[in-house]
Design an enzyme around this catalytic site. Sequence first.
Site, mmCIF file in Angstrom:
data_model
loop_
_atom_site.group_PDB
_atom_site.id
_atom_site.type_symbol
_atom_site.label_atom_id
_atom_site.label_comp_id
_atom_site.label_asym_id
_atom_site.label_seq_id
_atom_site.Cartn_x
_atom_site.Cartn_y
_atom_site.Cartn_z
ATOM 1 N N ASP A 103 4.111 6.182 -1.118
ATOM 2 C CA ASP A 103 4.439 5.224 -0.071
ATOM 3 C C ASP A 103 4.273 3.794 -0.537
ATOM 4 O OD1 ASP A 103 5.021 4.227 2.487
ATOM 5 O OD2 ASP A 103 2.913 4.133 2.977
ATOM 6 N N ASP A 310 10.790 -2.719 3.034
ATOM 7 C CA ASP A 310 10.110 -1.422 3.060
ATOM 8 C C ASP A 310 11.122 -0.303 2.853
ATOM 9 O OD1 ASP A 310 8.146 0.548 3.460
ATOM 10 O OD2 ASP A 310 8.583 0.637 5.596
#
Length: 427
Positions: A103, A310
Amino acid sequence: MAAAVFGILALSAALCLAHAHSGGFSVELIHRDSVKSPFYNPLETASDRITNALRRSFSRVNHFRPNSVSTKAAEADLIADNGEYLMNISLGTPGVDVLAIADTGSDLIWTQCKPCSQCFKQDAPLFDPSKSSTYRKLSCSASQCEDLQGSSCSAASTCQYSVSYGDRSFSNGDLAAETLTLGSTTGRPVALPKTVFGCGLENGGTFGQNTSGIIGLGGGEASLISQLGTSIAGKFSHCLLPISETGKSSKFNFGTNAVVAGRGVVSTPLVKKSPNTFYFLTLEAVTVGTKRIEFTGSSFGSSEGNIIIDSGTTLTLLPSDFYTEVESVMDGLISAPRVEGPQGLSLCYEAKDDIKVPDVTVHFTNADVPLKPLNTFVRVSDTTICFTFSPNDNFAIYGNLAQMNFLVGYDTEKQTVSFKPTDCSKS
């Protein structure tokens, strides 16, 4: 954890660290819904996969709230089973394969370990530190322990970590050092001695059984990117495949392999602000057709660093007042019947076949990024397409649909993010 249309970062066998210093290395990047993915469900339709991706995206959004990311503890404030990537690493000596969520929006690396007093179900065996000759618990006085918010000291003066998630998921255990080995698509294993990670002894929540933990790729000191350090010179890049390319894979690059150069490259500054886990850029405007719409708002207290990039959030999220302006211009340039779409998508059209949509350019500081229709509209059913931008009053996020078919390179030493239009299926 990350909510994404994209996929699974799988690492296959690899490259030595010395080689990484000189040539960099690359790993395989697989679409989450690809047939290569352990999450692949052949019974799902294309619209099912899109709907699920949007659900994961909206779940993830709650974890970027400005009032909850001001401390380092919030770096794990992400829903774990909404991971965009899985990274297949090896831990210990001899090495044991560990498949964990990777992540870009968090830092700490951790996996479930024996003896586990409370563990979620996982397909792979738990990591057993007693069988590794290179496993070492960190002391309470270690700088890595002192710097990690949420750490505590055991009766034996060893460092304990504790992270919790917005959906009540959590992990507690020993902060330790261990040899972590990465794979590569081009060579021998990349061994990283004394990598700091969490050996989880109490873990629970909404984690899927395909994974056994989390690997943080954020900007904080505990992340894999930071711990790779000078071996990759602060450089990494990815190329996200279009949704339709579900049977193919692209590469996630580290070091010199991650340099984004050549015709069409534009670069924008990374803005340092708290928390350092996230990658902040400055959005100046969005052009729809020929209309430039200035972005004067801020999600994070200043005009600089007003948007997070992101790869784990599906949609591009904009403050409602600014989004309304963008939507109004967009709608005025499309001649198709409007229809209701999935929750969270406010601009959808009836489109059994492709329809003509206006060009969109996103203007970051010093970097104009021209988007293709595949970046700005997504087919959510056989008859409906929807705009991939959405309103959000808390903050702005540049999501992964906008990044498809771009080579996106991060240079944390020069503090830049670069974009290069690329056919990611051939990268």
